[in-house]
Design a protein around this motif. Structure first.
Motif, PDB file in Angstrom:
ATOM      1  N   GLY A  23      63.651  34.307  -8.203  1.00 16.02           N
ATOM      2  CA  GLY A  23      64.876  33.524  -8.019  1.00 16.02           C
ATOM      3  C   GLY A  23      64.699  32.366  -7.053  1.00 16.02           C
ATOM      4  N   TYR A  24      63.511  32.243  -6.464  1.00 13.78           N
ATOM      5  CA  TYR A  24      63.224  31.155  -5.536  1.00 13.78           C
ATOM      6  C   TYR A  24      61.725  30.866  -5.541  1.00 13.78           C
ATOM      7  CZ  TYR A  24      61.705  34.934  -2.473  1.00 13.78           C
ATOM      8  OH  TYR A  24      61.071  36.037  -1.965  1.00 13.78           O
ATOM      9  N   CYS A  25      61.371  29.749  -4.914  1.00  9.64           N
ATOM     10  CA  CYS A  25      59.971  29.345  -4.809  1.00  9.64           C
ATOM     11  C   CYS A  25      59.849  28.454  -3.573  1.00  9.64           C
ATOM     12  CB  CYS A  25      59.554  28.584  -6.071  1.00  9.64           C
ATOM     13  SG  CYS A  25      57.764  28.348  -6.238  1.00  9.64           S
ATOM     14  N   TYR A  26      58.624  28.143  -3.186  1.00  9.55           N
ATOM     15  CA  TYR A  26      58.366  27.288  -2.043  1.00  9.55           C
ATOM     16  C   TYR A  26      57.481  26.121  -2.447  1.00  9.55           C
ATOM     17  CZ  TYR A  26      59.928  31.199   0.871  1.00  9.55           C
ATOM     18  OH  TYR A  26      60.661  32.205   1.443  1.00  9.55           O
ATOM     19  N   VAL A  56      64.614  24.147   4.735  1.00 10.31           N
ATOM     20  CA  VAL A  56      63.539  23.214   5.060  1.00 10.31           C
ATOM     21  C   VAL A  56      63.095  23.515   6.485  1.00 10.31           C
ATOM     22  CG1 VAL A  56      62.866  20.799   5.390  1.00 10.31           C
ATOM     23  CG2 VAL A  56      64.464  21.387   3.564  1.00 10.31           C
ATOM     24  N   LYS A  57      61.825  23.846   6.644  1.00  8.58           N
ATOM     25  CA  LYS A  57      61.268  24.105   7.975  1.00  8.58           C
ATOM     26  C   LYS A  57      60.117  23.143   8.213  1.00  8.58           C
ATOM     27  CE  LYS A  57      62.645  28.876   8.334  1.00  8.58           C
ATOM     28  NZ  LYS A  57      62.268  30.242   8.608  1.00  8.58           N
ATOM     29  N   THR A  58      60.062  22.620   9.424  1.00  8.75           N
ATOM     30  CA  THR A  58      59.018  21.664   9.795  1.00  8.75           C
ATOM     31  C   THR A  58      57.965  22.352  10.650  1.00  8.75           C
ATOM     32  OG1 THR A  58      60.664  19.881   9.768  1.00  8.75           O
ATOM     33  CG2 THR A  58      58.599  19.444  10.936  1.00  8.75           C
ATOM     34  N   TYR A  59      56.708  22.068  10.335  1.00 12.86           N
ATOM     35  CA  TYR A  59      55.575  22.633  11.075  1.00 12.86           C
ATOM     36  C   TYR A  59      54.602  21.516  11.424  1.00 12.86           C
ATOM     37  CZ  TYR A  59      57.223  27.147   9.384  1.00 12.86           C
ATOM     38  OH  TYR A  59      57.995  28.242   9.103  1.00 12.86           O
ATOM     39  N   TRP A  60      53.871  21.716  12.519  1.00  9.46           N
ATOM     40  CA  TRP A  60      52.872  20.747  12.957  1.00  9.46           C
ATOM     41  C   TRP A  60      51.452  21.221  12.722  1.00  9.46           C
ATOM     42  CZ3 TRP A  60      53.816  15.820  14.560  1.00  9.46           C
ATOM     43  CH2 TRP A  60      55.163  15.494  14.756  1.00  9.46           C
ATOM     44  N   LYS A  61      51.254  22.537  12.626  1.00 11.01           N
ATOM     45  CA  LYS A  61      49.912  23.086  12.411  1.00 11.01           C
ATOM     46  C   LYS A  61      49.894  23.831  11.084  1.00 11.01           C
ATOM     47  CE  LYS A  61      47.915  23.795  16.741  1.00 11.01           C
ATOM     48  NZ  LYS A  61      46.803  24.564  17.071  1.00 11.01           N
ATOM     49  N   VAL A  62      48.891  23.593  10.287  1.00 12.65           N
ATOM     50  CA  VAL A  62      48.782  24.247   8.983  1.00 12.65           C
ATOM     51  C   VAL A  62      48.703  25.767   9.162  1.00 12.65           C
ATOM     52  CG1 VAL A  62      47.401  24.459   6.892  1.00 12.65           C
ATOM     53  CG2 VAL A  62      47.788  22.215   7.896  1.00 12.65           C
ATOM     54  N   GLU A  91      56.596  19.715   5.843  1.00 14.07           N
ATOM     55  CA  GLU A  91      57.769  20.557   5.601  1.00 14.07           C
ATOM     56  C   GLU A  91      57.449  21.649   4.590  1.00 14.07           C
ATOM     57  OE1 GLU A  91      61.338  17.417   6.552  1.00 14.07           O
ATOM     58  OE2 GLU A  91      60.724  17.641   4.468  1.00 14.07           O
ATOM     59  N   PHE A  92      57.959  22.823   4.882  1.00 18.42           N
ATOM     60  CA  PHE A  92      57.842  23.970   3.994  1.00 18.42           C
ATOM     61  C   PHE A  92      59.246  24.202   3.460  1.00 18.42           C
ATOM     62  CE2 PHE A  92      57.327  28.651   3.293  1.00 18.42           C
ATOM     63  CZ  PHE A  92      56.262  28.568   2.416  1.00 18.42           C
ATOM     64  N   ILE A  93      59.418  24.045   2.150  1.00 13.70           N
ATOM     65  CA  ILE A  93      60.739  24.001   1.528  1.00 13.70           C
ATOM     66  C   ILE A  93      60.932  25.169   0.558  1.00 13.70           C
ATOM     67  CG2 ILE A  93      62.264  22.627   0.056  1.00 13.70           C
ATOM     68  CD1 ILE A  93      60.796  20.136   1.146  1.00 13.70           C
ATOM     69  N   LYS A  94      62.021  25.891   0.748  1.00 13.81           N
ATOM     70  CA  LYS A  94      62.407  26.963  -0.167  1.00 13.81           C
ATOM     71  C   LYS A  94      63.467  26.395  -1.108  1.00 13.81           C
ATOM     72  CE  LYS A  94      64.429  31.572  -0.390  1.00 13.81           C
ATOM     73  NZ  LYS A  94      65.096  32.634   0.393  1.00 13.81           N
ATOM     74  N   PHE A  95      63.309  26.653  -2.396  1.00 16.72           N
ATOM     75  CA  PHE A  95      64.280  26.167  -3.381  1.00 16.72           C
ATOM     76  C   PHE A  95      64.534  27.237  -4.431  1.00 16.72           C
ATOM     77  CE2 PHE A  95      60.082  24.836  -4.744  1.00 16.72           C
ATOM     78  CZ  PHE A  95      60.063  25.115  -6.096  1.00 16.72           C
ATOM     79  N   SER A  96      65.669  27.105  -5.103  1.00 21.35           N
ATOM     80  CA  SER A  96      66.043  28.051  -6.158  1.00 21.35           C
ATOM     81  C   SER A  96      66.645  27.272  -7.324  1.00 21.35           C
ATOM     82  CB  SER A  96      67.038  29.074  -5.615  1.00 21.35           C
ATOM     83  OG  SER A  96      68.189  28.417  -5.112  1.00 21.35           O
ATOM     84  N   LYS A  97      66.798  27.974  -8.426  1.00 24.78           N
ATOM     85  CA  LYS A  97      67.413  27.387  -9.610  1.00 24.78           C
ATOM     86  C   LYS A  97      68.917  27.346  -9.398  1.00 24.78           C
ATOM     87  CE  LYS A  97      65.368  28.814 -13.507  1.00 24.78           C
ATOM     88  NZ  LYS A  97      65.183  29.406 -14.853  1.00 24.78           N
TER      89      LYS A  97
END
Length: 100
Positions: A23-26, A56-62, A91-97
């Protein structure tokens, strides 16, 4: 008109499978796409689905990225190249349909 969210064509099937199963993906966004996608907004996927940005989450280090251990070396290098190596976040983004 709803703006389109882009994905590499070779990822379409995998993304659709995650959306149907979980139901979701990144997705990870770097460089010029930082800040482009907003929580609660709707975007059209290249295959026709309407997707909603959930988080939406922001990160500086992989190495801080969720699911870091599941990434291939090539994925880590690619994200690092356009973020950490040049002093930019990603940015690491979670999304859904969306049902809209």
């Amino acid at each position: 008109m709803i703006e389109e969210i882009s994905f590499p064509e070779h990822e379409y099937e995998s993304i659709q499978n995650y959306l149907n199963k979980l139901g979701y993906c990144y997705t990870t966004r770097v460089y010029k796409e930082i800040g482009k996608y907003k929580v609660g907004e709707l975007y059209t996927a290249p295959w026709g689905d309407v997707l909603k940005i959930d988080e939406v989450k922001t990160y500086w280090k992989v190495s801080d990225r969720p699911f870091y251990d599941e990434m291939s070396d090539d994925e880590r290098i690619e994200i690092c190249k356009y973020s950490e190596d040049i002093g930019l976040p990603y940015e690491f983004i979670k999304f859904s349909k969306s049902t809209v």
